[in-house]
Motif scaffolding. Structure first.
Motif, short mmCIF file in Angstrom:
data_model
loop_
_atom_site.label_atom_id
_atom_site.label_comp_id
_atom_site.label_asym_id
_atom_site.label_seq_id
_atom_site.Cartn_x
_atom_site.Cartn_y
_atom_site.Cartn_z
N GLN A 18 0.81 -1.22 0.00
CA GLN A 18 0.00 0.00 0.00
C GLN A 18 0.85 1.27 0.00
OE1 GLN A 18 -3.28 -0.52 2.63
NE2 GLN A 18 -4.18 1.43 2.14
N ALA A 19 1.93 1.30 0.72
CA ALA A 19 2.79 2.50 0.76
C ALA A 19 3.39 2.77 -0.61
CB ALA A 19 3.89 2.34 1.80
N TYR A 22 0.63 4.10 -2.90
CA TYR A 22 0.39 5.49 -2.54
C TYR A 22 1.48 6.39 -3.11
CZ TYR A 22 0.54 9.76 0.19
OH TYR A 22 0.61 11.08 0.55
N ALA A 42 -3.13 13.28 1.75
CA ALA A 42 -2.89 11.84 1.75
C ALA A 42 -4.15 11.01 1.99
CB ALA A 42 -1.84 11.49 2.81
N ARG A 43 -5.10 11.52 2.77
CA ARG A 43 -6.26 10.72 3.16
C ARG A 43 -7.08 10.20 1.98
NH1 ARG A 43 -8.07 15.13 7.29
NH2 ARG A 43 -7.42 16.18 5.41
N GLN A 46 -5.06 7.48 0.17
CA GLN A 46 -5.01 6.23 0.92
C GLN A 46 -6.35 5.50 0.85
OE1 GLN A 46 -3.67 8.02 4.56
NE2 GLN A 46 -1.52 7.58 4.14
N TRP A 49 -6.71 3.46 -2.39
CA TRP A 49 -6.05 2.16 -2.39
C TRP A 49 -6.74 1.18 -1.46
CZ3 TRP A 49 -3.99 1.17 -6.59
CH2 TRP A 49 -3.25 2.11 -7.30
N GLN A 50 -7.29 1.66 -0.35
CA GLN A 50 -8.03 0.76 0.54
C GLN A 50 -9.26 0.21 -0.18
OE1 GLN A 50 -8.56 3.44 3.82
NE2 GLN A 50 -6.51 3.05 4.64
#
Length: 173
Positions: A18-19, A22, A42-43, A46, A49-50
């Motif tokens: 995930q990192a 991102y 960033a939210r 993120q 991707w979630q």
């Protein structure tokens, strides 16, 4: 020569990467890519991707990545879940190449692999949209995609401008 590898990730693999996913998205947005984000917050990136990880787990999406020397440098999502009247089509989304990995043919190969994956999933039509006049539009045209039309003032850019989008399609054989 750079070592390039392409891989379709499972939900568990995407979760562990995930990192890196991102980082590719963030770098593309920072360069002004029109991919659904208007800031470097960033939210929402993120959350994207979630959501993709959840969709990978239930089979509604597939994610292909390119690795350069082991590091993820590019992505493409194949959206397979469609309404009953659209089960013959797939959507290509988030074809992203990190700025440091561009101009190596990575996007072209990812696009070809995404088309092949969609075809293997029984899809005969692929669709996508891209910012009108963007370099990506030329890539798609060079790969046999057709322009369906353009929508003015479709998406707000990172620069605060309303950009047009080009809607494209390709029949998969």
């Amino acid at each position: 020569m750079n070592n390039l590898q392409y891989q379709t990730l499972t939900a568990a693999q995407a979760e562990s990467e995930q990192a890196a996913l991102y980082n590719v998205l963030h770098a593309c947005v920072a360069e002004g890519a029109s991919i659904g984000f208007t800031s470097l917050d960033a939210r929402p990136m993120q959350r994207l991707w979630q959501g993709v990880i959840t969709s990978l787990a239930n089979g509604s999406k597939q994610l292909i990545v390119a690795r350069q020397n082991g590091e993820i440098v590019a992505t493409v999502i194949v959206v397979l879940e469609m309404p009953p009247n659209g089960e013959h089509r797939a959507e290509i989304a988030k074809l992203l190449v990190h700025p440091k990995a561009r101009r190596q043919g990575i996007a072209r190969i990812l696009l070809q692999q995404a088309e092949k994956l969609a075809q293997q999933a029984g899809r005969s039509l692929a669709v996508l949209d891209t910012r009108t006049g963007d370099v990506a539009e030329q890539l798609y045209l060079s790969q046999g995609w057709q322009i369906s039309g353009q929508i003015p003032a479709y998406a707000l850019s990172t620069a605060g401008v309303l950009d047009a989008t080009t809607v494209m399609y390709k029949f998969l054989q």
